[in-house]
Design a protein around this motif. Structure first.
Motif, PDB file in Angstrom:
ATOM      1  N   ARG A  79       7.110-102.230  56.427  1.00 49.45           N
ATOM      2  CA  ARG A  79       8.413-102.902  56.486  1.00 49.45           C
ATOM      3  C   ARG A  79       8.463-103.830  57.705  1.00 49.45           C
ATOM      4  O   ARG A  79       8.965-104.944  57.624  1.00 49.45           O
ATOM      5  CB  ARG A  79       9.532-101.854  56.540  1.00 49.45           C
ATOM      6  CG  ARG A  79      10.902-102.434  56.432  1.00 49.45           C
ATOM      7  CD  ARG A  79      11.108-103.105  55.060  1.00 49.45           C
ATOM      8  NE  ARG A  79      12.195-104.034  55.140  1.00 49.45           N
ATOM      9  CZ  ARG A  79      12.096-105.353  54.980  1.00 49.45           C
ATOM     10  NH1 ARG A  79      10.959-105.902  54.681  1.00 49.45           N
ATOM     11  NH2 ARG A  79      13.141-106.127  55.093  1.00 49.45           N
ATOM     12  N   ALA A  83       9.022-107.811  57.684  1.00 52.10           N
ATOM     13  CA  ALA A  83      10.148-108.360  58.442  1.00 52.10           C
ATOM     14  C   ALA A  83       9.674-109.383  59.473  1.00 52.10           C
ATOM     15  O   ALA A  83      10.318-110.410  59.678  1.00 52.10           O
ATOM     16  CB  ALA A  83      10.928-107.240  59.133  1.00 52.10           C
ATOM     17  N   ASP A  86       8.944-112.506  57.617  1.00 49.97           N
ATOM     18  CA  ASP A  86      10.210-113.139  57.214  1.00 49.97           C
ATOM     19  C   ASP A  86      10.876-113.825  58.397  1.00 49.97           C
ATOM     20  O   ASP A  86      11.417-114.920  58.262  1.00 49.97           O
ATOM     21  CB  ASP A  86      11.182-112.109  56.629  1.00 49.97           C
ATOM     22  CG  ASP A  86      10.758-111.616  55.259  1.00 49.97           C
ATOM     23  OD1 ASP A  86       9.856-112.217  54.650  1.00 49.97           O
ATOM     24  OD2 ASP A  86      11.338-110.605  54.796  1.00 49.97           O
ATOM     25  N   TYR A 111       9.872-104.929  65.524  1.00 50.20           N
ATOM     26  CA  TYR A 111      10.317-104.365  64.250  1.00 50.20           C
ATOM     27  C   TYR A 111       9.788-102.948  64.025  1.00 50.20           C
ATOM     28  O   TYR A 111      10.471-102.124  63.426  1.00 50.20           O
ATOM     29  CB  TYR A 111       9.959-105.279  63.077  1.00 50.20           C
ATOM     30  CG  TYR A 111      11.013-106.319  62.817  1.00 50.20           C
ATOM     31  CD1 TYR A 111      12.284-105.960  62.369  1.00 50.20           C
ATOM     32  CD2 TYR A 111      10.756-107.662  63.027  1.00 50.20           C
ATOM     33  CE1 TYR A 111      13.261-106.905  62.142  1.00 50.20           C
ATOM     34  CE2 TYR A 111      11.727-108.622  62.800  1.00 50.20           C
ATOM     35  CZ  TYR A 111      12.981-108.236  62.357  1.00 50.20           C
ATOM     36  OH  TYR A 111      13.953-109.175  62.132  1.00 50.20           O
ATOM     37  N   LYS A 165      21.221-102.886  46.304  1.00 51.58           N
ATOM     38  CA  LYS A 165      20.683-103.967  45.469  1.00 51.58           C
ATOM     39  C   LYS A 165      20.400-103.544  44.036  1.00 51.58           C
ATOM     40  O   LYS A 165      20.541-104.336  43.115  1.00 51.58           O
ATOM     41  CB  LYS A 165      19.396-104.536  46.081  1.00 51.58           C
ATOM     42  CG  LYS A 165      19.616-105.249  47.389  1.00 51.58           C
ATOM     43  CD  LYS A 165      20.374-106.515  47.177  1.00 51.58           C
ATOM     44  CE  LYS A 165      20.493-107.293  48.471  1.00 51.58           C
ATOM     45  NZ  LYS A 165      21.527-108.292  48.431  1.00 51.58           N
ATOM     46  N   GLN A 174      14.680 -98.264  51.948  1.00 52.12           N
ATOM     47  CA  GLN A 174      14.233 -99.656  51.826  1.00 52.12           C
ATOM     48  C   GLN A 174      15.429-100.604  51.868  1.00 52.12           C
ATOM     49  O   GLN A 174      15.420-101.596  52.601  1.00 52.12           O
ATOM     50  CB  GLN A 174      13.446 -99.836  50.519  1.00 52.12           C
ATOM     51  CG  GLN A 174      13.016-101.256  50.251  1.00 52.12           C
ATOM     52  CD  GLN A 174      11.795-101.657  51.042  1.00 52.12           C
ATOM     53  OE1 GLN A 174      11.050-100.823  51.510  1.00 52.12           O
ATOM     54  NE2 GLN A 174      11.594-102.950  51.199  1.00 52.12           N
ATOM     55  N   GLU A 175      16.461-100.314  51.096  1.00 53.60           N
ATOM     56  CA  GLU A 175      17.659-101.150  51.082  1.00 53.60           C
ATOM     57  C   GLU A 175      18.328-101.155  52.457  1.00 53.60           C
ATOM     58  O   GLU A 175      18.780-102.193  52.939  1.00 53.60           O
ATOM     59  CB  GLU A 175      18.649-100.659  50.018  1.00 53.60           C
ATOM     60  CG  GLU A 175      18.179-100.878  48.594  1.00 53.60           C
ATOM     61  CD  GLU A 175      19.007-100.150  47.555  1.00 53.60           C
ATOM     62  OE1 GLU A 175      19.151-100.694  46.441  1.00 53.60           O
ATOM     63  OE2 GLU A 175      19.508 -99.038  47.835  1.00 53.60           O
ATOM     64  N   CYS A 177      16.925-100.600  55.442  1.00 52.48           N
ATOM     65  CA  CYS A 177      16.122-101.365  56.409  1.00 52.48           C
ATOM     66  C   CYS A 177      16.269-102.863  56.188  1.00 52.48           C
ATOM     67  O   CYS A 177      16.395-103.623  57.153  1.00 52.48           O
ATOM     68  CB  CYS A 177      14.654-100.972  56.311  1.00 52.48           C
ATOM     69  SG  CYS A 177      14.254 -99.418  57.110  1.00 52.48           S
ATOM     70  N   THR A 178      16.258-103.290  54.935  1.00 54.86           N
ATOM     71  CA  THR A 178      16.415-104.716  54.632  1.00 54.86           C
ATOM     72  C   THR A 178      17.761-105.215  55.152  1.00 54.86           C
ATOM     73  O   THR A 178      17.847-106.264  55.789  1.00 54.86           O
ATOM     74  CB  THR A 178      16.295-104.956  53.114  1.00 54.86           C
ATOM     75  OG1 THR A 178      15.000-104.518  52.686  1.00 54.86           O
ATOM     76  CG2 THR A 178      16.486-106.415  52.759  1.00 54.86           C
ATOM     77  N   TRP A 179      18.796-104.449  54.901  1.00 56.75           N
ATOM     78  CA  TRP A 179      20.146-104.809  55.342  1.00 56.75           C
ATOM     79  C   TRP A 179      20.231-104.855  56.867  1.00 56.75           C
ATOM     80  O   TRP A 179      20.755-105.803  57.442  1.00 56.75           O
ATOM     81  CB  TRP A 179      21.141-103.807  54.766  1.00 56.75           C
ATOM     82  CG  TRP A 179      22.537-103.935  55.254  1.00 56.75           C
ATOM     83  CD1 TRP A 179      23.421-104.951  54.993  1.00 56.75           C
ATOM     84  CD2 TRP A 179      23.238-103.001  56.078  1.00 56.75           C
ATOM     85  NE1 TRP A 179      24.623-104.700  55.611  1.00 56.75           N
ATOM     86  CE2 TRP A 179      24.539-103.506  56.280  1.00 56.75           C
ATOM     87  CE3 TRP A 179      22.883-101.784  56.654  1.00 56.75           C
ATOM     88  CZ2 TRP A 179      25.483-102.843  57.046  1.00 56.75           C
ATOM     89  CZ3 TRP A 179      23.833-101.122  57.402  1.00 56.75           C
ATOM     90  CH2 TRP A 179      25.113-101.648  57.604  1.00 56.75           C
ATOM     91  N   ALA A 181      17.805-105.256  59.023  1.00 57.20           N
ATOM     92  CA  ALA A 181      16.999-106.360  59.541  1.00 57.20           C
ATOM     93  C   ALA A 181      17.781-107.668  59.447  1.00 57.20           C
ATOM     94  O   ALA A 181      17.774-108.472  60.393  1.00 57.20           O
ATOM     95  CB  ALA A 181      15.683-106.471  58.771  1.00 57.20           C
ATOM     96  N   ARG A 182      18.500-107.871  58.335  1.00 53.92           N
ATOM     97  CA  ARG A 182      19.327-109.060  58.199  1.00 53.92           C
ATOM     98  C   ARG A 182      20.442-109.071  59.232  1.00 53.92           C
ATOM     99  O   ARG A 182      20.729-110.090  59.849  1.00 53.92           O
ATOM    100  CB  ARG A 182      19.928-109.143  56.794  1.00 53.92           C
ATOM    101  CG  ARG A 182      19.280-110.230  55.970  1.00 53.92           C
ATOM    102  CD  ARG A 182      19.938-110.441  54.633  1.00 53.92           C
ATOM    103  NE  ARG A 182      19.256-109.622  53.638  1.00 53.92           N
ATOM    104  CZ  ARG A 182      19.820-108.621  52.979  1.00 53.92           C
ATOM    105  NH1 ARG A 182      21.071-108.326  53.129  1.00 53.92           N
ATOM    106  NH2 ARG A 182      19.117-107.939  52.124  1.00 53.92           N
TER     107      ARG A 182
END
Length: 186
Positions: A79, A83, A86, A111, A165, A174-175, A177-179, A181-182
Motif C-alpha cells: 500500500r 501511495a 500516486d 507511507y 467503495k 484497503q478502503e 488506507c486509501t481514504w 492517504a487522500r
C-alpha cells in the motif's frame, strides 16, 4: 487488544499515540540513501516491491512484530509502494513505472510509517474484530484518528458512504488506507 471508546481520556489518547507509532529511524537523507542502496540488490537505482519486502524484513527484524504479522506487513509495504507512486505521479523520469526511485523513497518511507500506524488504529476502532469497520465503529472511532476534528456525525455518515467503495456496508482496511492517504494529501 485494547479498544478505546470515543470517551477515552487525554492520557489514553497519548498512550494510543505512543503505542502505535512505528518509526523506521530514517529521517536524514544520508540514512535514507544508505538504506536505499542496501535494498537495491541489483544496483539498478530503482526498487521493485520484492526488493523492498525482502530488504525491509532483513533490516527490520522486528517489522513483523511491530505490524502484527507477515501478511499485514506485506499489505502495508504494498500500500505504501502504491501511495508513494500516486503521490509522485508518473513522468518520463521513470516515476509511476512500478518501481521506487531514490527520489520516491522518502515518500515511501513516510507511507510505510503512516500505514503501519493506521493499521493499529484501524484494529483499535474495529471493536467486533471482523477486519472491517461498520458505520457505528467508524463514527465512534473517528475521534481516535483525528481527535480535534469538527466533523459532525452526519458528515461522517456521508463520508462513510464515499469510503465504502464496494458498497458493502462496511469499510475494509484497503478502503480505509486509501481514504486516509487522500486525506493526508489534502
Amino acid at each position: 487488544r485494547n479498544h478505546l471508546s470515543t470517551e477515552a481520556s487525554p492520557a489514553a489518547r497519548a498512550n494510543l499515540d505512543k503505542d502505535i507509532k512505528l518509526d523506521l529511524k530514517l529521517q536524514t537523507k544520508h540514512d535514507r540513501d544508505a538504506f536505499f542502496r542496501r535494498l537495491d540488490a541489483d544496483g539498478s537505482g530503482r526498487l521493485t516491491i520484492l526488493e523492498i519486502e525482502e530488504g525491509m524484513r532483513k533490516e527490520y527484524l522486528a517489522l513483523d512484530t511491530l505490524i502484527k504479522s507477515k501478511r499485514h506487513g506485506t499489505l502495508i509495504l504494498r500500500r505504501a509502494h502504491a501511495a508513494a507512486e500516486d503521490a509522485i505521479g508518473s513522468d518520463s523520469a521513470g516515476h509511476g513505472d512500478g518501481k521506487i526511485t531514490r527520489e520516491e523513497f522518502r515518500v515511501f518511507v513516510e507511507y510505510v510509517e503512516f500505514f503501519a500506524n493506521l493499521w493499529d488504529a484501524f484494529e483499535m476502532i474495529d471493536v467486533n474484530d471482523d477486519g472491517r469497520l461498520t458505520l457505528k465503529e467508524f463514527v465512534e472511532g473517528f475521534d481516535l484518528i483525528e481527535p480535534h476534528s469538527k466533523i459532525t456525525n452526519q458528515e461522517l455518515a456521508l463520508e462513510f458512504q464515499h469510503v465504502d467503495k464496494d458498497a458493502s456496508g462496511d469499510i475494509s482496511m484497503q478502503e480505509f488506507c486509501t481514504w486516509m492517504a487522500r486525506r493526508r494529501r489534502m
